[in-house]
Design a protein around this motif. Structure first.
Motif, PDB file in Angstrom:
ATOM      1  N   LEU A  62      -4.671  -4.168   4.617  1.00  0.00           N
ATOM      2  CA  LEU A  62      -4.478  -3.200   3.538  1.00  0.00           C
ATOM      3  C   LEU A  62      -2.991  -3.043   3.288  1.00  0.00           C
ATOM      4  O   LEU A  62      -2.230  -2.741   4.214  1.00  0.00           O
ATOM      5  CB  LEU A  62      -5.066  -1.843   3.942  1.00  0.00           C
ATOM      6  N   CYS A  63      -2.581  -3.227   2.056  1.00  0.00           N
ATOM      7  CA  CYS A  63      -1.162  -3.087   1.754  1.00  0.00           C
ATOM      8  C   CYS A  63      -0.757  -1.624   1.819  1.00  0.00           C
ATOM      9  O   CYS A  63      -1.404  -0.758   1.238  1.00  0.00           O
ATOM     10  CB  CYS A  63      -0.816  -3.665   0.383  1.00  0.00           C
ATOM     11  N   GLN A  64       0.322  -1.369   2.536  1.00  0.00           N
ATOM     12  CA  GLN A  64       0.825  -0.008   2.699  1.00  0.00           C
ATOM     13  C   GLN A  64       2.256   0.114   2.187  1.00  0.00           C
ATOM     14  O   GLN A  64       2.977   1.039   2.544  1.00  0.00           O
ATOM     15  CB  GLN A  64       0.773   0.394   4.186  1.00  0.00           C
ATOM     16  N   ALA A  66       4.692   0.123  -3.722  1.00  0.00           N
ATOM     17  CA  ALA A  66       3.957   0.087  -4.986  1.00  0.00           C
ATOM     18  C   ALA A  66       2.506   0.492  -4.751  1.00  0.00           C
ATOM     19  O   ALA A  66       1.891   1.168  -5.590  1.00  0.00           O
ATOM     20  CB  ALA A  66       4.041  -1.300  -5.619  1.00  0.00           C
ATOM     21  N   CYS A  67       1.967   0.107  -3.609  1.00  0.00           N
ATOM     22  CA  CYS A  67       0.598   0.500  -3.300  1.00  0.00           C
ATOM     23  C   CYS A  67       0.529   1.976  -2.924  1.00  0.00           C
ATOM     24  O   CYS A  67      -0.425   2.668  -3.263  1.00  0.00           O
ATOM     25  CB  CYS A  67       0.018  -0.415  -2.224  1.00  0.00           C
ATOM     26  N   GLN A  68       1.585   2.469  -2.267  1.00  0.00           N
ATOM     27  CA  GLN A  68       1.647   3.904  -1.965  1.00  0.00           C
ATOM     28  C   GLN A  68       1.567   4.728  -3.250  1.00  0.00           C
ATOM     29  O   GLN A  68       0.878   5.747  -3.304  1.00  0.00           O
ATOM     30  CB  GLN A  68       2.968   4.255  -1.265  1.00  0.00           C
ATOM     31  N   TYR A 117       2.651  -5.391   4.439  1.00  0.00           N
ATOM     32  CA  TYR A 117       3.657  -4.802   3.564  1.00  0.00           C
ATOM     33  C   TYR A 117       3.931  -5.743   2.407  1.00  0.00           C
ATOM     34  O   TYR A 117       4.774  -6.615   2.487  1.00  0.00           O
ATOM     35  CB  TYR A 117       4.906  -4.408   4.372  1.00  0.00           C
ATOM     36  N   CYS A 118       3.121  -5.594   1.408  1.00  0.00           N
ATOM     37  CA  CYS A 118       3.159  -6.278   0.113  1.00  0.00           C
ATOM     38  C   CYS A 118       2.461  -7.634   0.126  1.00  0.00           C
ATOM     39  O   CYS A 118       2.756  -8.510   0.923  1.00  0.00           O
ATOM     40  CB  CYS A 118       4.579  -6.444  -0.408  1.00  0.00           C
ATOM     41  N   LEU A 119       1.544  -7.765  -0.803  1.00  0.00           N
ATOM     42  CA  LEU A 119       0.815  -9.019  -1.018  1.00  0.00           C
ATOM     43  C   LEU A 119       1.212  -9.646  -2.349  1.00  0.00           C
ATOM     44  O   LEU A 119       0.609 -10.611  -2.784  1.00  0.00           O
ATOM     45  CB  LEU A 119      -0.695  -8.742  -0.996  1.00  0.00           C
ATOM     46  N   GLY A 120       2.231  -9.065  -2.996  1.00  0.00           N
ATOM     47  CA  GLY A 120       2.631  -9.586  -4.306  1.00  0.00           C
ATOM     48  C   GLY A 120       1.639  -9.215  -5.397  1.00  0.00           C
ATOM     49  O   GLY A 120       1.598  -9.835  -6.454  1.00  0.00           O
ATOM     50  N   LEU A 121       0.823  -8.196  -5.128  1.00  0.00           N
ATOM     51  CA  LEU A 121      -0.170  -7.743  -6.107  1.00  0.00           C
ATOM     52  C   LEU A 121       0.179  -6.329  -6.559  1.00  0.00           C
ATOM     53  O   LEU A 121      -0.692  -5.498  -6.800  1.00  0.00           O
ATOM     54  CB  LEU A 121      -1.563  -7.777  -5.470  1.00  0.00           C
ATOM     55  N   CYS A 122       1.480  -6.072  -6.652  1.00  0.00           N
ATOM     56  CA  CYS A 122       1.982  -4.721  -6.839  1.00  0.00           C
ATOM     57  C   CYS A 122       1.713  -4.168  -8.237  1.00  0.00           C
ATOM     58  O   CYS A 122       1.863  -2.970  -8.460  1.00  0.00           O
ATOM     59  CB  CYS A 122       3.472  -4.683  -6.551  1.00  0.00           C
ATOM     60  N   ALA A 123       1.351  -5.061  -9.182  1.00  0.00           N
ATOM     61  CA  ALA A 123       1.034  -4.576 -10.527  1.00  0.00           C
ATOM     62  C   ALA A 123      -0.456  -4.284 -10.651  1.00  0.00           C
ATOM     63  O   ALA A 123      -0.923  -3.856 -11.709  1.00  0.00           O
ATOM     64  CB  ALA A 123       1.485  -5.578 -11.586  1.00  0.00           C
ATOM     65  N   ASP A 128       9.669  -8.022  -0.664  1.00  0.00           N
ATOM     66  CA  ASP A 128       9.912  -6.696  -1.216  1.00  0.00           C
ATOM     67  C   ASP A 128       8.734  -6.193  -2.016  1.00  0.00           C
ATOM     68  O   ASP A 128       8.231  -6.887  -2.895  1.00  0.00           O
ATOM     69  CB  ASP A 128      11.137  -6.725  -2.147  1.00  0.00           C
ATOM     70  N   SER A 129       8.338  -4.970  -1.740  1.00  0.00           N
ATOM     71  CA  SER A 129       7.322  -4.352  -2.570  1.00  0.00           C
ATOM     72  C   SER A 129       7.816  -4.341  -4.016  1.00  0.00           C
ATOM     73  O   SER A 129       9.005  -4.203  -4.267  1.00  0.00           O
ATOM     74  CB  SER A 129       7.089  -2.916  -2.111  1.00  0.00           C
ATOM     75  N   ALA A 130       6.891  -4.494  -4.939  1.00  0.00           N
ATOM     76  CA  ALA A 130       7.171  -4.496  -6.379  1.00  0.00           C
ATOM     77  C   ALA A 130       7.696  -5.829  -6.867  1.00  0.00           C
ATOM     78  O   ALA A 130       8.053  -5.961  -8.035  1.00  0.00           O
ATOM     79  CB  ALA A 130       8.122  -3.386  -6.819  1.00  0.00           C
TER      80      ALA A 130
HETATM   81  S1  FES Z   1       3.264  -3.247  -2.611  1.00  0.00           S
HETATM   82 FE1  FES Z   1       1.199  -3.592  -2.210  1.00  0.00          FE
HETATM   83  S2  FES Z   1       0.954  -5.544  -3.051  1.00  0.00           S
HETATM   84 FE2  FES Z   1       3.070  -5.252  -3.298  1.00  0.00          FE
END
Ligand code: FES
Lengths: 159, 518
Positions: free
Chosen positions: A83-85, A88-90, A124-130, B185-187
Motif C-alpha cells: 500500500l502506498c503511503q 500524494a497518496c496521503q 513509498y510511491c508506485l508512480g501512480l500518484c495521479a 519521489d512521490s508525485a
Molecule cells: S505517492 Fe502513492 S503512488 Fe506516488
C-alpha cells in the motif's frame, strides 16, 4: 535430516544462479533478485555460496542483503499486498485505506497473516500518484483504492 | 480499412482497469466480426481520463474516457469506430485543453505511438537525433547540448553539457553512461511514463551521450517498484539491438554502444547518484563523498555520465531540431520544457509538459482544476518528499529553478502534490522526518540521527509538550541536517519541515487550543 537436504538443495540452486549471472558487471544485485525470484526470499544458506563465488566476505554479502528493503529474509505470504503511503497518496486518504485493510486482514505493516495468505507492506510511491491512493497486489497495480477496491482486494487474498 | 483502436498499457491506465477494457474491446471486435486492430500505446498523461480509448478516424484521433469494461458494448453500439456520439466521448484528443496547451518536445510521441514499434518511432521523428550525432563529432554534440541550456531534470539542475564535457575530456579505457531511473519521489511519474510510452527515446538519448563522451556501455537503473517500465525497457533494448541501433556499430557507425537494464532493490537513497553507482557495483547503496566527481571517477572508478531519464530523453529532440530551437523555450536560466506532474488531491491529475515560466497557480488551479475533493487547496508540495510545501499565497511563483530557490523551495523532478484544507501540516512535517529516518543510508549522523530526533520532537509538539522550545529544537535540527548531511536526503528534508512550519504555523500550535478554537 529433511532440513539438511533442503539446505544442500538451496546451495546447489544458488550456485547455478550465481554461475549464470556472475559474468555481469556488478553482478550481486541481479543475483540476489534472481535468488529471491527463485525461492521467494534470500535464504541464509545462499549467502556463503554467493560470497565464495564472487570473492566477497560473508559479511559483505550480508550487509548488502540487509541494506535493501526488497530482499526478504524469510518467505512472504502467498500474496503480497503493498500500500502506498507516500505524500500524494496521503493527500487522498492512504492512511485510512491502510487502517481499514489492516483491520480487515488482522495484521499490520511488515506482517504476514497467520494462515500465510498475505503479507502487508508499505511502499513509498508506485508512480501512480495521479490516481491515488495506489496499491500493488502481487505485482498488479491498483489505482484510486476505494471501499469497493478494498473489498475486492481482501476477497482476493482470502481466496 | 482496418480501424486502429488505442488502449493504453501504461501502469496508471492498467491501475484503472485498462486490461479489462482491452479484453472487452477484443471480445466485441470478434463477436461483431469487425475489421479493427487494438494498439497498446503509452498514456497521453491525462490520467483522470484513463483508461482513455482512442479511435483513429478520417478526422483524426478521437477519445472516449474514462472507459470502464461495462461501457464497451455501448461504445460499439454507438458506432465509436467512426467517432460516434456517446456519453464518454471527448472529441479529438489533441484538442482537449489540457493537451492542446502543452509544448510536447520530450513527450512528443508518448501516448501517440505503439511504444515497441520502431516503425512508429521513426514515422514520428525518432532516430533523427542519433543520425545527426553519428554524422558529427563528439565535441560538436557536447557543444549542442551545452548550448541548448539543458539542465539536469533530476533535481539539482546542473547543466547537462558540462557533465558530458568532463567525461568527454577524461582519458580512460572505459567510460559509462548511467541513466538514473530510480524515480522514488512521490508525485513523480514522468520517468515511468516515458519508459513505458516511448522507450526508444531514452535509448536514443543514451546512445547519443555515449557517442558524445566515448562511453561504450550504458546502464538504466530502474526502481523495482516499476515492473512495467522494466519489462518495456528490456524489450525495447532487445529490439534496438536487433535493429543495429545498439551494439558494435551504432547505426552502422564506428561507435559501439550497448545498454543493460538493472533493477533497484527498494532503497530510496539510491536515487542519489553516488549511492546509485554503489548499488550498480553490487554494494550497499551508501552515498559517496564528492569529490571525486562521478564524471571523473564514477562507475567502477571510470568516468561516468549519470543523468536522469528526462534529461537523456530530451537530448534526441535537441540534436534533431538544434540547440536554439530548444533554448528558445523557457525563462531566465531555465531553458526548454519541463514535464510537470500534477498529483495527489487534484481534479485533473497527470503530466503536463510546458516551457519554464508558467506559475504554480496556473498549474494547480487552471491546468489541474483545483482539488479532486472539491475543497479549497491548502498546500502543494513541489519536488517530492524533499520538496517544500507552498501555501496558496505563493502561487505566483514561476516554474523556474532560481525562482523556486528564491522562495526556499526546489523544483526537483517537477512533481506537485496537491492537498486540500483537511491536511495537517504538522503531520506532513513529521512524515518528512520519518521518511528520512526510514530511508537514510546511515552514513552521516545529521541525517540518520537528526531525522529520528526530528520525529520525536515533533511528536512532543503535537502533544503540547513545551511547544515553543521544541519547535526551536526542530529548527536547530533542520539547520544541522541541511548543512551537515552528505547528500540531498538529509540535506533537503528540512525543506518540507521548515516550509510547513513557516507557512502554516497554526498547525503547530498546541492541539487542545486549536481544537477548542474550532
Ligand atoms: S505517492 Fe502513492 S503512488 Fe506516488
Amino acid at each position: 535430516m529433511v532440513s539438511q537436504a533442503h539446505s544442500t538443495e538451496i546451495a546447489t540452486q544458488t550456485r547455478a544462479i550465481v554461475d549464470s549471472l556472475k559474468w555481469l558487471e556488478g553482478p550481486l544485485l541481479p543475483i540476489l533478485h534472481e535468488i529471491q525470484e527463485e525461492f521467494g526470499y534470500v535464504p541464509q544458506e545462499s549467502l556463503p555460496v554467493i560470497a565464495d563465488a564472487l570473492n566477497l566476505s560473508n559479511a559483505e554479502v550480508h550487509g548488502v542483503v540487509t541494506f535493501y528493503h526488497d530482499y526478504r529474509r524469510e518467505p512472504a505470504g502467498r500474496h503480497v499486498l503493498k500500500l502506498c503511503q507516500a505524500e500524494a497518496c496521503q493527500s487522498m486518504g492512504s492512511e485510512k485505506v491502510a487502517d481499514k485493510i489492516k483491520r480487515l486482514l488482522g495484521i499490520g505493516f511488515h506482517e504476514t497473516s497467520l494462515d500465510g495468505s498475505v503479507t502487508l507492506e508499505p511502499v513509498y510511491c508506485l508512480g501512480l500518484c495521479a490516481c491515488a491512493p495506489a496499491a500493488m497486489l502481487d505485482g498488479e497495480v491498483i489505482g484510486r483504492v476505494d471501499d469497493e477496491a478494498i473489498d475486492e482486494i481482501v476477497a482476493e487474498v482470502r481466496r | 480499412m482496418t480501424v486502429k483502436i488505442y488502449i493504453p498499457k501504461d501502469a496508471a491506465a492498467l491501475a484503472l482497469g485498462a486490461e479489462k477494457v482491452a479484453k472487452a474491446v477484443a471480445a466485441e471486435i470478434a463477436a461483431r466480426g469487425l475489421d479493427a486492430q487494438i494498439v497498446r500505446n503509452g498514456t497521453r498523461g491525462m490520467i483522470w481520463l484513463e483508461p482513455l480509448v482512442e479511435v483513429e478516424t478520417a478526422d483524426g484521433r478521437v477519445g472516449y474516457g474514462p472507459v470502464k469494461a461495462a461501457d464497451v458494448p455501448s461504445l460499439f453500439d454507438a458506432n465509436f469506430l467512426s467517432g460516434g456520439a456517446h456519453p464518454k466521448a471527448l472529441g479529438k484528443v489533441e484538442e482537449l485543453p489540457f493537451f492542446a496547451k502543452q509544448t510536447r518536445l520530450t513527450f512528443a510521441r508518448c501516448g501517440v505511438i505503439d511504444p515497441l514499434s520502431l516503425d512508429d518511432y521513426r514515422a514520428y521523428g525518432g532516430l533523427r537525433g542519433l543520425e545527426k550525432a553519428v554524422a558529427t563529432t563528439p565535441a560538436q554534440i557536447v557543444q549542442t547540448v551545452t548550448d541548448s541550456g539543458l539542465r539536469g531534470r533530476g533535481g539539482a539542475g546542473f547543466p547537462t553539457g558540462i557533465k558530458w564535457k568532463t567525461v568527454h575530456d577524461a582519458v580512460a579505457d572505459r567510460k559509462y553512461i548511467v541513466c538514473n531511473a530510480d524515480e522514488g519521489d512521490s508525485a513523480t511519474f514522468a520517468d515511468r511514463m516515458i519508459m513505458e510510452g516511448d522507450p526508444f527515446v531514452l535509448i536514443e538519448g543514451m546512445a547519443i551521450a555515449g557517442i558524445a563522451t566515448g562511453a561504450t556501455k550504458g546502464f538504466v537503473y530502474i526502481r523495482s517498484e516499476y515492473p512495467h517500465a522494466i519489462a518495456t525497457m528490456t524489450r525495447a533494448v532487445e529490439i534496438a539491438r536487433r535493429a543495429g541501433i545498439l551494439g558494435t556499430t551504432v547505426l552502422g557507425s564506428p561507435n559501439a554502444f550497448d545498454i543493460e537494464i538493472r533493477s533497484g532493490a527498494g532503497a530510496y537513497v539510491c536515487g542519489e547518484e553516488t549511492s546509485l553507482l554503489n548499488s550498480l557495483e553490487g554494494k550497499r547503496g551508501v552515498v559517496r563523498a564528492k569529490p571525486p566527481l562521478p564524471a571523473i571517477q564514477g562507475l567502477f572508478g571510470k568516468p561516468t555520465v549519470i543523468n536522469n531519464v528526462i534529461s537523456l530523453a530530451s537530448v534526441p529532440v535537441i540534436m534533431d531540431r538544434g540547440s536554439e530551437f530548444y533554448r528558445d523555450f523557457g525563462m531566465g536560466r531555465s531553458r526548454g520544457t519541463i514535464p510537470v506532474q500534477l498529483a495527489g488531491n487534484v481534479r485533473n491529475g497527470g503530466l503536463f509538459e510546458v516551457a519554464f515560466g508558467i506559475t504554480l497557480g496556473e498549474l494547480v488551479n487552471e491546468i489541474g482544476g483545483g482539488t479532486a475533493s472539491g475543497r479549497p487547496v491548502k498546500a502543494v508540495q513541489v519536488g517530492g518528499p524533499l520538496g517544500a510545501y507552498f501555501p496558496v499565497s505563493l502561487f505566483d511563483t514561476p516554474f523556474d529553478y532560481e525562482a523556486f530557490a528564491g522562495k526556499d523551495g526546489l523544483i526537483g523532478h517537477a512533481g506537485i502534490t496537491v492537498f486540500d484544507d483537511t491536511a495537517d501540516m504538522l503531520k506532513q512535517a513529521r512524515f518528512a522526518m520519518e521518511f528520512c529516518a526510514i530511508e537514510s543510508c546511515g552514513k552521516c549522523t545529521p541525517c540518520r540521527i537528526g531525522s529520528t530526533r526530528g520525529v520525536e520532537t515533533l511528536d512532543k509538539v503535537a502533544a503540547g509538550i513545551e511547544p515553543q522550545k521544541n519547535l526551536e529544537l526542530v529548527a536547530d535540527l533542520c539547520n544541522t541536517m541541511k548543512f551537515g548531511s552528505l547528500c540531498a536526503l538529509g540535506g533537503f528534508t528540512p525543506y518540507p519541515v521548515m516550509s510547513a512550519l513557516t507557512h502554516f504555523p497554526e498547525d503547530f500550535a498546541p492541539r487542545t487550543v486549536a481544537e477548542a478554537a474550532e
